[in-house]
Scaffold this active site. Structure first.
Site, PDB file in Angstrom:
ATOM      1  N   THR A   1      -1.566  47.130  44.332  1.00  0.00           N
ATOM      2  CA  THR A   1      -0.948  48.115  43.449  1.00  0.00           C
ATOM      3  C   THR A   1       0.415  48.559  43.956  1.00  0.00           C
ATOM      4  O   THR A   1       0.669  48.580  45.172  1.00  0.00           O
ATOM      5  CB  THR A   1      -1.853  49.360  43.324  1.00  0.00           C
ATOM      6  OG1 THR A   1      -1.160  50.393  42.628  1.00  0.00           O
ATOM      7  CG2 THR A   1      -2.226  49.904  44.703  1.00  0.00           C
TER       8      THR A   1
ATOM      9  N   TYR B   1      -6.016  56.326  46.855  1.00  0.00           N
ATOM     10  CA  TYR B   1      -6.041  55.059  46.111  1.00  0.00           C
ATOM     11  C   TYR B   1      -5.041  54.074  46.712  1.00  0.00           C
ATOM     12  O   TYR B   1      -5.395  52.942  47.066  1.00  0.00           O
ATOM     13  CB  TYR B   1      -5.727  55.311  44.642  1.00  0.00           C
ATOM     14  CG  TYR B   1      -5.446  54.046  43.861  1.00  0.00           C
ATOM     15  CD1 TYR B   1      -6.429  53.071  43.695  1.00  0.00           C
ATOM     16  CD2 TYR B   1      -4.204  53.817  43.291  1.00  0.00           C
ATOM     17  CE1 TYR B   1      -6.169  51.899  43.000  1.00  0.00           C
ATOM     18  CE2 TYR B   1      -3.933  52.655  42.587  1.00  0.00           C
ATOM     19  CZ  TYR B   1      -4.924  51.697  42.440  1.00  0.00           C
ATOM     20  OH  TYR B   1      -4.652  50.547  41.753  1.00  0.00           O
TER      21      TYR B   1
END
Length: 330
Positions: free
Chosen positions: A117, A141
């Site tokens: 990501t 995250y």
């Protein structure tokens, strides 16, 4: 040769399965269906319902199905949720990824593609942001994904093992043939939320912050069509089968659109002037996050086919209509 796709019943994973099946690959999907859907796994792909962190199950699949490559999507992806539940995110995204890598090594699987990501960059100082930019995630995250990248790097250094890590920017859209799309009820992605508002599934759309240092004051993001992203993974798989070379690459188009520009695109496509309300900024949202996308084009020869915001929105809107029809028929 068979490809194991973890999280293949989810949004991006199901499009990966379609891309592999379309070109004649044998595919096994491993998914616990916590956020995915069994109907999203299109035959002839095989669905195995199990936890990606179960080393014995993964090892058995590697041996019995002749797995030669793993494409790993399974994990948790909602940034605010990761702040509220950091340990849950480190479990799902880091601990279970470590177990999957161990199973791959024990089973002799030498090719691994990882769904990473742009959150690994945190709040970049320069846009477009390149792969060599500082890695400074600001959420559990992003940190959990970066830890998995580190495990892959260190494993590849020590063992006969190769990987590609693809850092996604903002994934949107749906399969142009209407076979899959973003179906998660609690999805927070802007384009899906805006499409839901346009179709009356939400009473309004909220814009978080209009005072950013951008032309219209709202955040700018690089939106990549999910089918283009799936094709990038196919090319990454071909690369690993041809070369013993590890790669870390951004997945984006290299240009961004603001929140208000996206909303306007959804209103044009739907012909609905849905309600939009502005509210305070969300903590941790960078003003702009746009990919430097040259590396993936040079290394893999990747050329996007659906690099058009109106096209992305139209595909997403069509899928949202499909979900409404599906719900009525349930």
């Amino acid at each position: 040769m068979t490809v194991l796709v973890t999280g293949g019943a989810g949004y991006i994973g199901s499009h990966m399965v379609l891309a592999l099946v379309d070109r004649g690959e044998d595919v096994v999907v491993l998914d616990d269906l916590s956020t995915g859907f069994d109907w999203a796994v299109r035959p002839p792909a095989e669905l195995v319902v199990a936890d990606v962190g179960d080393i014995e199950t993964v090892g058995g699949l590697i041996e019995s199905r002749g797995i030669d490559a793993i494409i790993h999507f399974a994990g948790s992806i909602v940034v605010p949720d990761s702040v509220a539940d950091p340990l849950g995110y480190y479990l799902n995204n880091t601990v279970k990824s470590r177990a999957l890598i161990e199973a791959a090594v024990k089973g002799g699987v030498k090719r691994f593609i990882f769904s990473s990501t742009a959150a690994v960059y945190g709040m970049p100082q320069v846009n477009p942001v390149g792969e060599d930019a500082a890695l400074d995630p600001i959420s559990p995250y992003g940190s959990s994904k970066l830890m998995t990248e580190a495990m892959l790097r260190d494993t590849a250094f020590a063992l006969d093992f190769n990987y590609v890590a693809l850092r996604y920017f903002n994934v949107a859209g749906a399969d142009p043939k209407g076979r899959s799309g973003q179906s998660t009820p609690r999805a927070t992605h802007l384009i899906k939320v805006a499409c839901e508002a346009a179709l009356g599934k939400r009473p309004r759309l909220e814009v978080y912050g209009t005072d950013y240092d951008t032309p219209d004051g709202t955040c700018i993001r690089d939106y990549i069509h999910v089918s283009d992203l799936a094709r990038a993974h196919v090319l990454a798989l071909d690369h690993l089968r041809a070369k013993d070379e590890n790669l870390v690459m951004n997945c984006g188009y290299g240009r961004g659109f603001s929140v208000l520009e996206v909303i306007d695109a959804v209103k044009r496509a739907s012909n609905v002037d849905f309600e939009v309300r502005t509210t305070d900024r969300r903590p941790g949202d960078p003003a702009a996050l746009v990919a430097a996308a040259g590396r993936i084009r040079d290394a893999l020869g990747w050329a996007p086919e659906r690099d058009d915001l109106d096209l992305i929105v139209t595909d997403a809107l069509n899928w949202e209509r499909h979900l409404m029809t599906r719900a009525k028929g349930a």
